[in-house]
Design a protein around this motif. Sequence first.
Motif, PDB file in Angstrom:
ATOM      1  N   GLN A 111       0.837  -1.194   0.000  1.00  0.00           N
ATOM      2  CA  GLN A 111       0.000   0.000   0.000  1.00  0.00           C
ATOM      3  C   GLN A 111       0.875   1.248   0.000  1.00  0.00           C
ATOM      4  O   GLN A 111       1.798   1.388   0.798  1.00  0.00           O
ATOM      5  N   ASP A 112       0.594   2.156  -0.896  1.00  0.00           N
ATOM      6  CA  ASP A 112       1.335   3.413  -0.997  1.00  0.00           C
ATOM      7  C   ASP A 112       0.328   4.557  -1.001  1.00  0.00           C
ATOM      8  O   ASP A 112      -0.274   4.869  -2.023  1.00  0.00           O
ATOM      9  N   GLY A 113       0.122   5.149   0.161  1.00  0.00           N
ATOM     10  CA  GLY A 113      -0.869   6.211   0.275  1.00  0.00           C
ATOM     11  C   GLY A 113      -2.264   5.651   0.517  1.00  0.00           C
ATOM     12  O   GLY A 113      -2.443   4.500   0.903  1.00  0.00           O
ATOM     13  N   GLU A 114      -3.254   6.459   0.237  1.00  0.00           N
ATOM     14  CA  GLU A 114      -4.641   6.082   0.507  1.00  0.00           C
ATOM     15  C   GLU A 114      -5.133   5.047  -0.500  1.00  0.00           C
ATOM     16  O   GLU A 114      -4.842   5.143  -1.700  1.00  0.00           O
ATOM     17  N   LEU A 115      -5.861   4.044  -0.005  1.00  0.00           N
ATOM     18  CA  LEU A 115      -6.408   3.022  -0.893  1.00  0.00           C
ATOM     19  C   LEU A 115      -7.501   3.626  -1.776  1.00  0.00           C
ATOM     20  O   LEU A 115      -8.349   4.377  -1.289  1.00  0.00           O
ATOM     21  N   PRO A 116      -7.523   3.275  -3.054  1.00  0.00           N
ATOM     22  CA  PRO A 116      -8.581   3.778  -3.946  1.00  0.00           C
ATOM     23  C   PRO A 116      -9.845   2.929  -3.792  1.00  0.00           C
ATOM     24  O   PRO A 116     -10.326   2.315  -4.752  1.00  0.00           O
ATOM     25  N   GLU A 117     -10.407   2.920  -2.587  1.00  0.00           N
ATOM     26  CA  GLU A 117     -11.515   2.012  -2.284  1.00  0.00           C
ATOM     27  C   GLU A 117     -12.701   2.211  -3.226  1.00  0.00           C
ATOM     28  O   GLU A 117     -13.193   1.247  -3.825  1.00  0.00           O
ATOM     29  N   ARG A 118     -13.171   3.429  -3.322  1.00  0.00           N
ATOM     30  CA  ARG A 118     -14.381   3.679  -4.101  1.00  0.00           C
ATOM     31  C   ARG A 118     -14.164   3.318  -5.573  1.00  0.00           C
ATOM     32  O   ARG A 118     -15.005   2.672  -6.198  1.00  0.00           O
ATOM     33  N   GLU A 119     -13.026   3.727  -6.117  1.00  0.00           N
ATOM     34  CA  GLU A 119     -12.734   3.452  -7.529  1.00  0.00           C
ATOM     35  C   GLU A 119     -12.606   1.951  -7.772  1.00  0.00           C
ATOM     36  O   GLU A 119     -13.108   1.426  -8.776  1.00  0.00           O
ATOM     37  N   TYR A 120     -11.966   1.246  -6.835  1.00  0.00           N
ATOM     38  CA  TYR A 120     -11.738  -0.179  -7.042  1.00  0.00           C
ATOM     39  C   TYR A 120     -13.038  -0.972  -6.912  1.00  0.00           C
ATOM     40  O   TYR A 120     -13.288  -1.894  -7.693  1.00  0.00           O
ATOM     41  N   VAL A 121     -13.865  -0.630  -5.935  1.00  0.00           N
ATOM     42  CA  VAL A 121     -15.155  -1.318  -5.796  1.00  0.00           C
ATOM     43  C   VAL A 121     -16.014  -1.083  -7.034  1.00  0.00           C
ATOM     44  O   VAL A 121     -16.664  -2.012  -7.545  1.00  0.00           O
ATOM     45  N   ALA A 122     -16.024   0.149  -7.535  1.00  0.00           N
ATOM     46  CA  ALA A 122     -16.778   0.431  -8.763  1.00  0.00           C
ATOM     47  C   ALA A 122     -16.252  -0.404  -9.925  1.00  0.00           C
ATOM     48  O   ALA A 122     -17.021  -0.918 -10.747  1.00  0.00           O
TER      49      ALA A 122
END
Length: 388
Positions: free
Chosen positions: A32-43
Amino acid sequence: MDFSEPIPLAVYIHLPWCVRKCPYCDFNSFQQDGELPEREYVAALLADLDAELPRIWGRRIESVFIGGGTPSLFSAAALEALLDGLRMRLPLRPSLEITLEANPGTFEQARFADYRRLGINRLSIGIQSFDTAMLQRLGRIHDGDEARRAVDIARRAGFSNINLDLMFGLPGQDAATARADLDAALACAPEHISYYQLTLEPNTLFHARPPELPDDDLIGAIQQTAQDRLAAAGYAQYEVSAYAQPGKRCRHNLNYWTFGDYLGLGAGAHGKLTQPADGSIVRRWKLRQPAQYLAGVKAGKAWGGEERIAADARVFEFMLNALRLHEGFDLALFEARTGLSQAHLTPGVEHALARDLLEVQGAHLRPSPLGWRFLNDLIALFLPGSRP
């Protein structure tokens, strides 16, 4: 061959990020490098699923497995959006098994209570060892106390179906420390234990710079002691590395071992689907790098390739999986899952029987005690072109 009755179908979802890449890990995972792209990845996962839906119309989902990486890095809100999206798109078995992989260094009481509320009903915790020195040698981010605390947090969060991953054959491990590790795991009273040997996989740091591992004699002694100890504690060995209390076998992994179908979603995920029209079997894999995967989904093509499995390869792949089951399999299962007649097994079976590696009882096949001991040799007899 009649393919009117669907082959069981599972869903595997890959969340590829972890806090730190372990030196023995060859999984498709990324630090992990920085904030996880949670919303983008779930979409992206749900868009990936939308593209796959025409291949599985009308088929019920038997299990869901969320693996990684470290899926427990994702927030409950992100997993809620993911699971809600799955439920909206797929017919699910009423008693669906939903497994989430988790690592002890990521456990928080409130988060795991939320996971349970979402319908996640099975946790697979990557303990690997309860020995802090061993964990440091493995590059893990948790210590022995955190390993024990993770199980306690999971119980208090409401999980009643927990698997512990435990390794043996670790750098510097002896019989006493291996036994202490297993005793610590049993003291946690998990419903399932995955007990497997550390191996040096290509493209890992340990493969490039091998640590000193126990010799084969010590490995054998550790494994035999563990098998006896687990059996005495009520854990039945139903697969090479899997031990379960009654009724707690992992449904998702059993689907793999019985050559069921599975849909793979996420970066680097693999899938295998049987085509109902003609019984052909197609494997498809997704783009490995998260950034490539996200871009691929946006472009309408998240998969990196696919192949149709030839008949001789089906024989080997079925046996590669089914022979891992301690109880073996029925010949009818081979026919139903491969679309091939029993005659395709005959050459390999005859050679295995001649070497006392296989037992046949009516229409049921299973490894003999010798075959179980030399399982790789048994499986190799079913490789295309491997027999004299």
